[in-house]
Scaffold this motif. Structure first.
Motif, PDB file in Angstrom:
ATOM      1  N   ASP A 125       1.569   6.888  -6.615  1.00  0.00           N
ATOM      2  CA  ASP A 125       0.494   7.821  -6.938  1.00  0.00           C
ATOM      3  C   ASP A 125       0.811   9.235  -6.477  1.00  0.00           C
ATOM      4  OD1 ASP A 125      -0.944   5.793  -8.043  1.00  0.00           O
ATOM      5  OD2 ASP A 125      -2.249   5.475  -6.295  1.00  0.00           O
ATOM      6  N   GLY A 126       1.881   9.388  -5.712  1.00  0.00           N
ATOM      7  CA  GLY A 126       2.253  10.714  -5.243  1.00  0.00           C
ATOM      8  C   GLY A 126       1.632  11.065  -3.906  1.00  0.00           C
ATOM      9  N   GLN A 127       1.024  10.132  -3.270  1.00  0.00           N
ATOM     10  CA  GLN A 127       0.446  10.373  -1.952  1.00  0.00           C
ATOM     11  C   GLN A 127       1.394   9.808  -0.905  1.00  0.00           C
ATOM     12  OE1 GLN A 127      -3.225   8.296  -2.055  1.00  0.00           O
ATOM     13  NE2 GLN A 127      -4.254   9.808  -3.303  1.00  0.00           N
ATOM     14  N   ASP A 166       0.829  -1.203   0.000  1.00  0.00           N
ATOM     15  CA  ASP A 166       0.000   0.000   0.000  1.00  0.00           C
ATOM     16  C   ASP A 166       0.868   1.260   0.000  1.00  0.00           C
ATOM     17  OD1 ASP A 166      -2.217  -1.606   0.006  1.00  0.00           O
ATOM     18  OD2 ASP A 166      -2.624  -1.350   2.164  1.00  0.00           O
ATOM     19  N   ALA A 167       1.972   1.227   0.740  1.00  0.00           N
ATOM     20  CA  ALA A 167       2.862   2.387   0.773  1.00  0.00           C
ATOM     21  C   ALA A 167       3.527   2.597  -0.585  1.00  0.00           C
ATOM     22  CB  ALA A 167       3.918   2.197   1.856  1.00  0.00           C
ATOM     23  N   GLU A 168       3.916   1.514  -1.236  1.00  0.00           N
ATOM     24  CA  GLU A 168       4.523   1.649  -2.561  1.00  0.00           C
ATOM     25  C   GLU A 168       3.520   2.180  -3.575  1.00  0.00           C
ATOM     26  OE1 GLU A 168       6.110  -2.115  -3.655  1.00  0.00           O
ATOM     27  OE2 GLU A 168       7.679  -2.068  -2.122  1.00  0.00           O
TER      28      GLU A 168
END
Length: 107
Positions: free
Chosen positions: A75-77, A68-70
């Motif tokens: 996505d730039g978030q 999820d972090a990747e």
């Protein structure tokens, strides 16, 4: 056939003492100790399997959080460890933080 019938008649004639045939007290004690040892082994096995399952669950959660972090990074978030977006900083835009006036306007 004749041998079988002779053995049957011979076996019926002999009386046996039940005390010599039964395992006695020692047989009971040894059987009980084996049962206790098997029970302890089963409990240990269940504990180890449960611990292994918990480790697998934690590893899967960590891998899911890393994925999820990747994805969020791609996505730039930016997310924190809980997977939620951090609160927006005042003056921050999509292009970056507000740096104030540039050098040309400062003169």
């Amino acid at each position: 056939m004749l041998v079988v019938s002779a053995l049957t008649v011979l076996a019926e004639d002999e009386e046996f003492d039940p005390n010599t045939v039964t395992p006695g007290v020692w047989g009971f004690v040894i059987t009980f100790l084996i049962m206790v040892a098997v029970l302890l082994l089963i409990l240990d096995m269940v504990r180890r399997i449960r611990r292994t399952n918990y480790r697998i669950e934690v590893r899967e959660q960590l891998e899911a959080e890393a994925r999820d972090a990747e994805i969020a990074e791609a996505d730039g978030q930016v997310t924190d460890a809980s997977g939620t977006l951090p609160p927006a900083e005042p003056g921050a835009t999509d292009e970056g933080p507000d740096e104030g006036p540039d050098e040309a306007s400062a003169r």
